[in-house]
Write an enzyme that holds these catalytic residues in place. Structure first.
Site, PDB file in Angstrom:
ATOM      1  N   ASP A 259      -9.054  -5.261  -5.618  1.00 58.74           N
ATOM      2  CA  ASP A 259      -8.767  -3.696  -4.539  1.00 58.74           C
ATOM      3  C   ASP A 259      -9.522  -2.992  -4.119  1.00 58.74           C
ATOM      4  OD1 ASP A 259      -7.248  -1.779  -2.921  1.00 58.74           O
ATOM      5  OD2 ASP A 259      -5.629  -2.069  -3.707  1.00 58.74           O
TER       6      ASP A 259
ATOM      7  N   SER B 154       0.506  -1.437  -0.430  1.00 57.84           N
ATOM      8  CA  SER B 154       0.379  -0.229   0.135  1.00 57.84           C
ATOM      9  C   SER B 154       0.921   0.982   0.123  1.00 57.84           C
ATOM     10  CB  SER B 154      -0.784  -0.049   1.061  1.00 57.84           C
ATOM     11  OG  SER B 154      -1.903   0.627   0.993  1.00 57.84           O
TER      12      SER B 154
ATOM     13  N   HIS C 207      -7.285  -5.670  -1.404  1.00 58.48           N
ATOM     14  CA  HIS C 207      -6.158  -4.444  -0.846  1.00 58.48           C
ATOM     15  C   HIS C 207      -5.740  -5.988   0.739  1.00 58.48           C
ATOM     16  CE1 HIS C 207      -3.240  -1.436  -0.400  1.00 58.48           C
ATOM     17  NE2 HIS C 207      -4.207  -1.033   0.501  1.00 58.48           N
TER      18      HIS C 207
END
Length: 805
Positions: free
Chosen positions: A744, A671, A778
């Site tokens: 995601d 991330s 994610h």
């Protein structure tokens, strides 16, 4: 003949080029030590009753298969739903429950549990003699109740439970539950028309309406129908097997009981549904009803949050934070901005908090005002409540004492949110006569009992329990974890006798739970005996290292070295640095030590520690602070320069220690850590390779702010350009591995980030590989996907770092 040979050569070359570009492969697995570590069964979660007589152990399997992830899914209104059972599609389930009688030290198998249990979190009844939980099947969600005395579970609902909009049930008393039920079979869901009635149109007529880059939003009239169908629920009261509908079906978000159990606060979602924000931001009515469903009071009609001003401390100019006052029978509270929702207005107070008591037909009463943005109240008794205020942009927080009897408020303490050393802890709570958790006092009401489960200090994290004096406003530590281990207070059983449940671990000891008494100082009683699930990590060394970057800011990181490693015999190792940048307004706060060398190493799917088993030195949690360069500046004003300082300091330290080869270093992150990785490769030549998972690489795709940056793209276009590694893709020549989940769901990290960065690096002649994981969000969950990602990372490190020329 020449033409034929030329054609054959052309197609062979084209096939080779395509193979290089696509490089499709089936699922691969990493070395056995890594796979075994990943798939080790996690230790159970623990939940105790208030007297520590009974313990519920919740066991989970490791990871679902990709086939399970690939089941049908609806993406609408910021949610991902299973179209067959009125529930979220991506959940982590409990796969077994066990009850343990603590005095007898005996475990009991629970009978009546569903086969192939997929349970949600369990909730104890008010008297803690029963436990309720949901179980999800392929076609519906059911509500179960466990009788603790008989260790028997039974299904109690007569209608399928609807968990689409969150928490779906609550206890009323030991024999009564409220739950949200589906109103139609899933088979009745609207069918997508082949030919739409017309185009989808959105417009804005001069109103300022910034919004974050949410994913899975409503995009068409059909999406609106789907959301309404699945989110509509009927509130049901289940008492001793008899079910009664409460009111009419509606799109019911959160609901909560008043302390006296006579009223319900409901958030009822209204039309029109927004195409710019998630269901949490849709127009809504806050309504108080009785337990028959009759509306007693319409508290507020709130608009969509589309109109929230940009800036992290700004809010809409409407009521918010509706909640029951826990220490009274039926009093509702809420906050209202005094600055029209704009934090930069020069006013003495930014929020006011109001209360309205049953029967809710009189005027609201103002309780107090706050100097920062109101962030909630922890209620205590008739003379005590703790009021929380925050300023996210200034990274500050305040806690004040409100006295309902005298209607006075006084500051107890304030600090930077990033100042971990001066965090006094959280107030210990206990149940009052209504069964609500409220702040408790000790020493005849003069002190709070404060529990800090982190206890950051210059020596590392050392959790503590303290007494906070309400008169002197001093925090006196009465117990602290000993150095050499990590022990925190999980629960306070008796605040006066200081009987505690603690969770203790060390580098070599798995976390286990104990009962200890600080007054009697009798021997600690062990109540769990979990064993080490990671034998492959036995002998791996862990050290909290400290070092400075060139401008004097102190840094730390967790250094892992392979089992049996001797730097004098084995020499410097290839190094993997794993990090996640954080913003600070204070250099002193940035320099504080975080974490503990004495914690047991527990592995998640995304950990870099796996590679210590393959001959790498691993620096995990490498501090990457981004500090505001002045009081009138923001941290990101020199983001890239500070990234360089952080990375150089880490490499120099480990190279100087003789454990890392500075010519064989990789950097990685997930991330915002992936964003960091790409930037470091674009702006330095410090690394041999990079591992970047699920990152955002073009900040113009998040134009209304990101992380703790609240300036918009139009306010700071140069900043957005310079912080975007995509802008410098032509400079990324260090081999970079990009991994992204194709589904995601995180705000800002759309998969297109990795797609476009891959294309940009490839187009400029860089060395790059892009792995697109099917069905992954994610955070990755599919067993085959995670094993493959670990294999990809391992192969990249072996080729470009360990065996680099």
């Amino acid at each position: 003949m020449f033409k034929l040979k030329s054609l054959i050569c052309f197609w062979l070359l084209l096939g080779f080029a395509t193979a290089q570009a696509q490089d499709a492969t089936s699922y691969q697995t990493p070395p056995k030590d890594i796979a075994d570590l990943l798939l080790a069964k996690p230790t159970p979660a623990v939940s105790l009753d208030g007297k520590a007589n009974w313990m519920l152990l919740s066991e989970r399997n490791s990871y679902p298969t990709v086939e399970e992830l690939g089941q049908p899914e609806l993406r609408v209104a910021g949610m991902r739903l299973n179209p067959n059972n009125f529930s979220p599609s991506r959940q982590s389930f409990i796969n077994n429950f066990i009850l343990k009688n603590i005095p007898a030290n005996k475990e009991y198998k629970i009978t009546g549990l569903p086969t192939n249990l997929l349970a949600g979190n369990a909730v104890w009844s008010p008297s803690q003699t029963k436990i309720a939980f949901t179980n999800t099947t392929g076609t519906q969600v059911d509500l179960y109740m466990i009788d603790v005395a008989t260790q028997k579970a039974v299904k109690i609902n007569k209608k399928p439970v609807n968990t689409v909009l969150g928490a779906a049930f609550t206890w009323v008393d030991d024999n009564t539950l409220l739950y949200k039920a589906a109103t139609q079979p899933a088979a009745n869901a609207p069918k997508r028309p082949i030919t739409p009635k017309g185009p989808t149109i959105q417009q804005n007529l001069g109103k300022t309406a910034p919004s974050p880059t949410f994913q899975d939003l409503i995009k068409s009239p059909y999406d609106e129908q789907i959301f309404e169908f699945y989110a509509t629920a009927q509130l049901v009261l289940h008492r001793n097997g008899v079910e009664t509908n409460i009111g009419k079906p509606c799109i019911l978000g959160n609901f909560s009981l008043s302390p006296d159990k006579k009223y319900l606060l409901q958030r009822q979602i209204q039309k029109p549904f927004s195409y710019l924000v998630t269901a949490n931001g849709f127009p809504a009515h806050y309504v108080i009803t009785d337990l028959s469903g009759k509306t007693i009071k319409l508290l507020a009609e709130l608009p969509s949050t589309e109109g929230t001003p940009s800036g992290y401390d700004n809010t809409q100019n409407v009521p918010r934070a509706f909640d029951w006052k826990d220490d009274e029978a039926a009093v509702i509270t809420w906050a209202m901005p005094l600055d029209s929702g704009l934090i930069k207005k020069n006013v003495a107070f930014h929020d006011a908090v109001f209360a309205l008591a049953a029967p809710f037909n009189g005027p609201a009463k103002e309780l107090f005002k706050t100097k920062l943005r109101y962030a909630g109240t922890s209620w205590g008794n008739e003379t005590l409540a703790l009021v929380n205020e925050i300023s996210r942009s200034k990274q500050s927080t305040r806690v004040s004492r409100y006295n309902p009897a005298t209607e006075s408020i006084e500051l107890l303490y304030e600090r930077n949110m990033t100042d971990a050393y001066n965090n006094p802890g959280s107030p210990v709570t206990g149940k009052n006569k209504y069964g609500r958790e409220v702040v408790i006092t000790v020493d005849n009401g003069t002190k709070l009992l404060m529990n800090n489960t982190t206890g950051s200090s210059p020596k590392g994290d050392l959790p503590f329990l303290a007494r906070f004096d309400l008169v002197t406003k001093q925090n006196e530590i009465i117990w602290r974890c000993s150095e050499g281990s990590f022990e925190s207070v999980a629960e306070v059983l008796d605040a006066d006798k200081l009987t505690l449940v603690t969770r203790k671990e060390s580098q070599t000891e798995v976390p286990n739970y104990y009962i200890r008494n600080l007054v009697l100082r009798i021997a600690d009683k062990s109540i769990t005996s979990f064993t080490n699930p990671y034998p492959a990590l036995v002998g791996v060394s862990k050290e909290k290292i400290k070092y400075k970057r060139a401008d004097g800011v102190d840094l730390t990181g967790d250094l892992y070295l392979p089992r049996g490693y001797d730097k004098d015999k084995d020499g410097p190792l290839p190094l993997l640095i794993w990090a996640y940048p954080r913003e600070f307004n204070s250099a002193a706060d940035a320099a504080q030590v975080r974490g503990s060398k004495d914690r047991f190493t527990a592995l998640s799917w995304g950990s870099p520690i796996y590679y210590v088993t393959q001959g790498y030195a691993v620096l995990d949690n490498a501090e990457m602070p981004i500090v505001a360069p002045g009081t009138d500046k923001k941290p990101n004003d020199n983001f890239i320069a500070q990234l360089k300082l952080n990375a150089e300091a880490a490499i120099d330290q480990l190279s100087g220690m003789g454990v890392a080869d500075k010519n064989r270093v990789a950097v990685g992150g997930h991330s915002y850590g992936a964003f960091m990785t790409a930037n470091l490769l674009a702006h330095t030549n410090l690394f041999k390779a990079g591992l970047a998972r699920s990152g955002a690489y073009n900040r113009t795709l998040t134009p209304f702010g990101f992380q703790n940056e609240d300036r918009t793209y139009w306010q700071a276009p140069q900043l957005y350009y310079e912080m975007s590694p995509f802008s410098y893709a032509d400079k990324i020549k260090t081999p970079i591995l990009l991994i992204h989940g194709e589904a995601d769901d995180n705000t800002g990290t759309f998969p297109i980030n990795s797609e476009r960065l891959f294309a940009a690096i490839k187009g400029n002649g860089g060395t790059v590989r892009f792995v697109y994981l099917p069905y992954e969000a994610h955070g990755y969950r599919g067993k085959e996907n995670i094993l493959h990602a670990l294999w990809e990372q391992f192969q990249w490190l072996e080729k470009y770092v360990k065996n680099a020329k």
